[in-house]
Motif scaffolding. Structure first.
Motif, PDB file in Angstrom:
ATOM      1  N   LEU A 105      16.959 -43.714  26.661  1.00 52.67           N
ATOM      2  CA  LEU A 105      16.108 -42.610  26.231  1.00 52.67           C
ATOM      3  C   LEU A 105      16.964 -41.423  25.800  1.00 52.67           C
ATOM      4  O   LEU A 105      16.697 -40.799  24.772  1.00 52.67           O
ATOM      5  CB  LEU A 105      15.161 -42.197  27.358  1.00 52.67           C
ATOM      6  CG  LEU A 105      14.232 -41.038  27.066  1.00 52.67           C
ATOM      7  CD1 LEU A 105      13.274 -41.403  25.951  1.00 52.67           C
ATOM      8  CD2 LEU A 105      13.467 -40.650  28.311  1.00 52.67           C
ATOM      9  N   SER A 106      18.014 -41.143  26.554  1.00 50.56           N
ATOM     10  CA  SER A 106      18.902 -40.037  26.213  1.00 50.56           C
ATOM     11  C   SER A 106      19.580 -40.271  24.873  1.00 50.56           C
ATOM     12  O   SER A 106      19.702 -39.360  24.065  1.00 50.56           O
ATOM     13  CB  SER A 106      19.957 -39.851  27.299  1.00 50.56           C
ATOM     14  OG  SER A 106      20.882 -38.876  26.909  1.00 50.56           O
ATOM     15  N   LEU A 107      20.012 -41.489  24.615  1.00 48.47           N
ATOM     16  CA  LEU A 107      20.653 -41.818  23.355  1.00 48.47           C
ATOM     17  C   LEU A 107      19.686 -41.600  22.194  1.00 48.47           C
ATOM     18  O   LEU A 107      20.055 -41.030  21.172  1.00 48.47           O
ATOM     19  CB  LEU A 107      21.148 -43.264  23.369  1.00 48.47           C
ATOM     20  CG  LEU A 107      21.840 -43.742  22.103  1.00 48.47           C
ATOM     21  CD1 LEU A 107      23.096 -42.926  21.851  1.00 48.47           C
ATOM     22  CD2 LEU A 107      22.175 -45.206  22.208  1.00 48.47           C
ATOM     23  N   HIS A 108      18.429 -41.997  22.344  1.00 46.94           N
ATOM     24  CA  HIS A 108      17.426 -41.787  21.299  1.00 46.94           C
ATOM     25  C   HIS A 108      17.152 -40.306  21.082  1.00 46.94           C
ATOM     26  O   HIS A 108      16.956 -39.871  19.948  1.00 46.94           O
ATOM     27  CB  HIS A 108      16.123 -42.517  21.641  1.00 46.94           C
ATOM     28  CG  HIS A 108      16.243 -44.003  21.547  1.00 46.94           C
ATOM     29  ND1 HIS A 108      16.491 -44.653  20.358  1.00 46.94           N
ATOM     30  CD2 HIS A 108      16.171 -44.972  22.490  1.00 46.94           C
ATOM     31  CE1 HIS A 108      16.558 -45.949  20.576  1.00 46.94           C
ATOM     32  NE2 HIS A 108      16.379 -46.169  21.862  1.00 46.94           N
ATOM     33  N   GLN A 109      17.151 -39.530  22.151  1.00 45.26           N
ATOM     34  CA  GLN A 109      16.927 -38.093  22.021  1.00 45.26           C
ATOM     35  C   GLN A 109      18.077 -37.416  21.272  1.00 45.26           C
ATOM     36  O   GLN A 109      17.851 -36.532  20.449  1.00 45.26           O
ATOM     37  CB  GLN A 109      16.759 -37.453  23.395  1.00 45.26           C
ATOM     38  CG  GLN A 109      15.453 -37.797  24.055  1.00 45.26           C
ATOM     39  CD  GLN A 109      15.385 -37.284  25.486  1.00 45.26           C
ATOM     40  OE1 GLN A 109      16.407 -36.992  26.108  1.00 45.26           O
ATOM     41  NE2 GLN A 109      14.183 -37.186  26.011  1.00 45.26           N
ATOM     42  N   GLU A 120      21.500 -29.450  22.587  1.00 43.32           N
ATOM     43  CA  GLU A 120      21.415 -30.903  22.712  1.00 43.32           C
ATOM     44  C   GLU A 120      20.568 -31.263  23.931  1.00 43.32           C
ATOM     45  O   GLU A 120      20.525 -30.510  24.907  1.00 43.32           O
ATOM     46  CB  GLU A 120      22.805 -31.512  22.880  1.00 43.32           C
ATOM     47  CG  GLU A 120      23.581 -31.589  21.597  1.00 43.32           C
ATOM     48  CD  GLU A 120      24.793 -32.489  21.720  1.00 43.32           C
ATOM     49  OE1 GLU A 120      24.765 -33.426  22.533  1.00 43.32           O
ATOM     50  OE2 GLU A 120      25.752 -32.239  20.996  1.00 43.32           O
ATOM     51  N   PRO A 121      19.895 -32.424  23.905  1.00 39.80           N
ATOM     52  CA  PRO A 121      19.122 -32.860  25.065  1.00 39.80           C
ATOM     53  C   PRO A 121      20.021 -33.040  26.286  1.00 39.80           C
ATOM     54  O   PRO A 121      21.201 -33.388  26.154  1.00 39.80           O
ATOM     55  CB  PRO A 121      18.530 -34.200  24.636  1.00 39.80           C
ATOM     56  CG  PRO A 121      18.698 -34.266  23.164  1.00 39.80           C
ATOM     57  CD  PRO A 121      19.806 -33.350  22.800  1.00 39.80           C
ATOM     58  N   LEU A 122      19.474 -32.821  27.464  1.00 39.94           N
ATOM     59  CA  LEU A 122      20.230 -32.977  28.702  1.00 39.94           C
ATOM     60  C   LEU A 122      20.512 -34.445  28.971  1.00 39.94           C
ATOM     61  O   LEU A 122      19.691 -35.307  28.674  1.00 39.94           O
ATOM     62  CB  LEU A 122      19.455 -32.385  29.876  1.00 39.94           C
ATOM     63  CG  LEU A 122      19.197 -30.881  29.811  1.00 39.94           C
ATOM     64  CD1 LEU A 122      18.303 -30.464  30.960  1.00 39.94           C
ATOM     65  CD2 LEU A 122      20.506 -30.122  29.854  1.00 39.94           C
ATOM     66  N   LYS A 123      21.678 -34.714  29.537  1.00 41.42           N
ATOM     67  CA  LYS A 123      22.019 -36.084  29.896  1.00 41.42           C
ATOM     68  C   LYS A 123      21.291 -36.454  31.186  1.00 41.42           C
ATOM     69  O   LYS A 123      21.189 -35.641  32.100  1.00 41.42           O
ATOM     70  CB  LYS A 123      23.525 -36.216  30.086  1.00 41.42           C
ATOM     71  CG  LYS A 123      24.282 -36.001  28.806  1.00 41.42           C
ATOM     72  CD  LYS A 123      25.758 -36.124  29.016  1.00 41.42           C
ATOM     73  CE  LYS A 123      26.469 -35.876  27.706  1.00 41.42           C
ATOM     74  NZ  LYS A 123      27.896 -35.784  27.862  1.00 41.42           N
TER      75      LYS A 123
END
Length: 137
Positions: A16-20, A114-117
């Motif tokens: 999910l993080s990679l897609h974000q 950037e989105p949080l990991k």
């Protein structure tokens, strides 16, 4: 990125993080492409203190002014310098030409962070929080 020897299923949070992150970069790239076409500038909108002066208070990257004869080729407003920005009309006016955001081309959303990991499963929040000078009581 996984090896063929790894039999464990992929971590859904990592996926999910990679897609974000991919969506974040794609959204920024699309907005910058429109901004370059609108302003004729090359490169990226300049940023200061983690915020761009080319982005309005709503997070949209703004291009040139559409009012004839204004001479404004791109939006400029430092939101951080506007006192009480959410209650002040000055925040939605360009500091170059004085026209509002409705008179400048909207080049799309321009996310600045950037989105949080994601945290790994089984990890505790307290263990990840390492602030110098802070300790458990």
């Amino acid at each position: 990125l996984r090896s063929s020897f790894d039999s464990s299923p992929p971590c859904p949070a990592r996926s999910l993080s990679l897609h974000q992150v991919i969506r974040y970069k794609l959204t920024r790239r699309e907005a910058v492409t429109k901004w370059r076409a609108s302003t004729g500038e090359a490169g990226w909108p300049e940023e200061d203190r983690g915020r761009s002066v080319r982005v309005d208070i709503f997070g949209n990257l703004r291009g040139k002014c559409q009012v004839d004869g204004s001479g404004c080729n791109m939006w400029h407003r430092d939101i951080d310098s506007v006192h009480n920005a959410w209650g002040n009309m000055e925040a939605i006016e360009c500091s170059n030409c004085g026209h509002g955001i409705d008179k400048h081309e909207n080049c799309g959303q321009y996310p600045l962070n950037e989105p949080l990991k994601p945290r790994h499963m089984g990890s505790r929040y307290e263990e990840e929080l390492n602030i110098p000078g802070i300790h458990k009581a």
